[in-house]
Enzyme design. Structure first.
Site, short mmCIF file in Angstrom:
data_model
loop_
_atom_site.label_atom_id
_atom_site.label_comp_id
_atom_site.label_asym_id
_atom_site.label_seq_id
_atom_site.Cartn_x
_atom_site.Cartn_y
_atom_site.Cartn_z
N HIS A 172 -1.85 0.22 -9.48
CA HIS A 172 -2.42 -0.74 -8.52
C HIS A 172 -3.06 -1.93 -9.25
O HIS A 172 -4.27 -2.17 -9.12
CB HIS A 172 -3.45 -0.03 -7.62
N GLU A 200 -4.30 7.57 -4.46
CA GLU A 200 -4.60 6.85 -5.70
C GLU A 200 -5.93 7.34 -6.27
O GLU A 200 -6.89 7.46 -5.51
CB GLU A 200 -4.66 5.35 -5.44
N ARG A 248 0.87 -1.18 0.00
CA ARG A 248 0.00 0.00 0.00
C ARG A 248 0.90 1.22 0.00
O ARG A 248 1.96 1.22 0.62
CB ARG A 248 -0.89 0.04 1.24
#
Ligand code: NAP
Ligand code: GLV
Length: 326
Positions: free
Chosen positions: A287, A268, A239
Site C-alpha cells: 500500500h 492489511e 482498495r
C-alpha cells in the site's frame, strides 16, 4: 498554552515540520509511533480530543464518534475514507477531511509502474538474476506482454483513473473506462466508455480506481475475473475490498487472468503465509502508491489544513461528507 487551546489527537508520527506546525497551535496528543494505535487506545484518546488527525489504518466508527463529545473534526491523511463511518460523522455534525488531488499523479505513476512490472515480469526477472539463473540471452527467456498498442480498461474514471489514462496515451494504448456517472471523459484522453463486462472482455490490462463503498465491494469477483482475457493483467491500487481476493487466488491458479499486480489487499498487512503470496503470477506491494517524499508531505499538510479549518468552525477545504453542512 491556555486550557481552551484545542486538543488534537494525531494518530501517528508525522513529518516533523507538520508536527511542529500543529504543536504551535494546539495541545497535541501524539501517538508517537510508526505503528497504529489499537482500537481501544484510539477510542480513548479521541474521546478527549477536539480534533483527530488520523490515517487510513484507523477505524473511526460510530461508537468512537459517540464516545467523543468534544470532537469537532476528523481529518484523514488519505483520499479514501472507507475507514471512517461517514454517515455517523454527518449525523453527529462532524466534518471529515481527506486529501484528494495532491496524490493523484504519484498514485497514477505507481499504478503504471505496477502494470509495467507485471507486463514485463520485472520482479520475477530481478529474482532470477539474484538466484544465479541468468546463464545467457535467450530468445524465450522471461517473455512478457507489450503495453504499446494494448487495450487498458480503467474501472473508476475519477482523478487517478484519468491520470492513468493520460499515461496510457504515451504508450499508444486504447483506453476503455467505466464510472458511476455518465460524465464524459475529457476529449484529450481519447478514452471510450464501456460497460464493465465489455471492458473486462476486451482489455489486456484492467486497472482499478474506484473508492471502496458498499457498491464497489467485490466489484471484481469470480464472474468478472472469468470474463477477463486469459492473457490479461489486473492492477489494483484502489482498495483490497474492491476485489474478491479468494476468487482472485483461485482465478490466478487457473491462469485467468494471467497476472495480478496489487498494492492493496483484503486484509492489511497481508499475512506473509497468505496463499496469494505463494503464487508466481502475483506481485504484491504494501500500500505505497502515494508514497513519494513530496506527496506524503503535501498530504500531511492538507490534513493539517482540514483539521485547522474544522477547529476554527470553517468549512473544510476538502470535505468527504459535505452533507454535514446541510
Ligand atoms: P475520485 O476522483 O473520487 O474517483 C473515483 C472514481 O470512481 C470516479 O470516477 C467515480 O465515478 C468512480 N466510482 C465510484 N463508485 C463507483 C461505482 N459504484 N462503479 C463505478 N465507478 C465508481 O477518487 P480518486 O482520487 O481517483 O481515488 C480513487 C481511490 O483510489 C480512493 O478512493 C482510494 O481508495 C484509492 N487510492 C489508493 C491509493 C494507494 O496508496 N494505493 C492512493 C490514492 C488513492 P464518477 O466519476 O462517475 O463519480
Ligand atoms: C491511500 O490509499 C489513500 O486513499 O490516500
Amino acid at each position: 498554552m491556555a486550557a481552551e487551546t484545542p486538543r488534537v489527537f494525531v494518530t501517528r508520527r508525522l513529518q516533523q515540520e507538520v508536527l511542529d506546525r500543529l504543536a504551535a497551535l494546539y495541545r497535541v496528543d501524539l501517538w508517537d509511533s510508526d505503528m497504529p494505535p489499537d482500537y481501544d487506545s484510539l477510542r480513548e484518546r479521541a474521546a478527549l480530543a477536539d480534533g483527530v488527525l488520523c490515517l487510513l489504518t484507523d477505524r473511526i466508527d460510530a461508537a468512537l464518534l459517540e464516545a467523543a463529545p468534544s470532537l469537532r473534526v476528523v481529518s484523514n491523511m488519505a483520499v479514501g475514507t472507507d475507514n471512517i463511518d461517514l454517515a455517523a460523522a454527518t449525523a453527529g455534525g462532524i466534518p471529515v477531511g481527506n486529501t484528494p488531488g495532491v496524490l493523484t499523479e504519484t498514485t497514477a505513476d505507481y499504478a503504471f509502474a505496477l502494470l509495467t512490472s507485471a507486463a514485463r515480469r520485472i520482479v520475477e526477472a530481478d529474482a532470477y538474476v539474484r538466484a544465479g539463473q541468468w546463464q545467457t540471452w535467450g530468445p524465450s527467456v522471461l517473455l512478457g506482454r507489450d503495453l504499446y498498442g494494448a487495450t487498458l480498461g480503467i474501472v473508476g474514471f475519477g482523478a487517478i483513473g484519468q491520470a492513468v489514462a493520460r499515461r496510457a496515451q504515451g504508450f499508444s494504448m486504447r483506453v476503455l473506462y467505466t464510472r458511476r456517472s455518465n460524465a464524459p471523459a475529457p476529449p484529450d484522453l481519447n478514452a471510450e466508455p464501456a460497460e464493465l463486462d465489455r471492458l473486462l472482455r476486451e482489455s489486456d490490462f484492467v486497472s482499478l480506481h474506484v473508492p471502496l463503498t458498499a457498491e464497489t465491494r467485490h466489484i471484481i469477483g469470480e464472474r468478472e475475473l472469468a470474463l477477463m482475457k486469459e492473457t490479461a493483467i489486473l492492477v489494483n491500487t484502489a482498495r483490497g475490498g474492491v476485489v474478491d481476493q479468494d476468487a482472485l487466488v483461485a482465478a490466478l491458479r487457473r491462469g485467468r487472468p494471467a497476472m495480478a499486480a496489487l498494492d492493496v489487499t483484503a486484509v492489511e498487512p497481508i499475512d506473509a503465509r497468505d496463499e496469494l503470496l505463494s503464487l508466481p503470477n502475483a506481485v504484491v506491494t504494501p500500500h505505497i502508491a502515494s508514497a513519494s517524499v513530496a506527496t506524503r508531505l503535501l498530504m500531511a499538510n492538507m490534513a493539517a489544513d482540514n483539521l485547522a479549518a474544522g477547529l476554527e468552525g470553517s468549512r473544510l477545504p476538502n470535505c468527504a461528507n459535505p452533507d454535514v453542512y446541510g
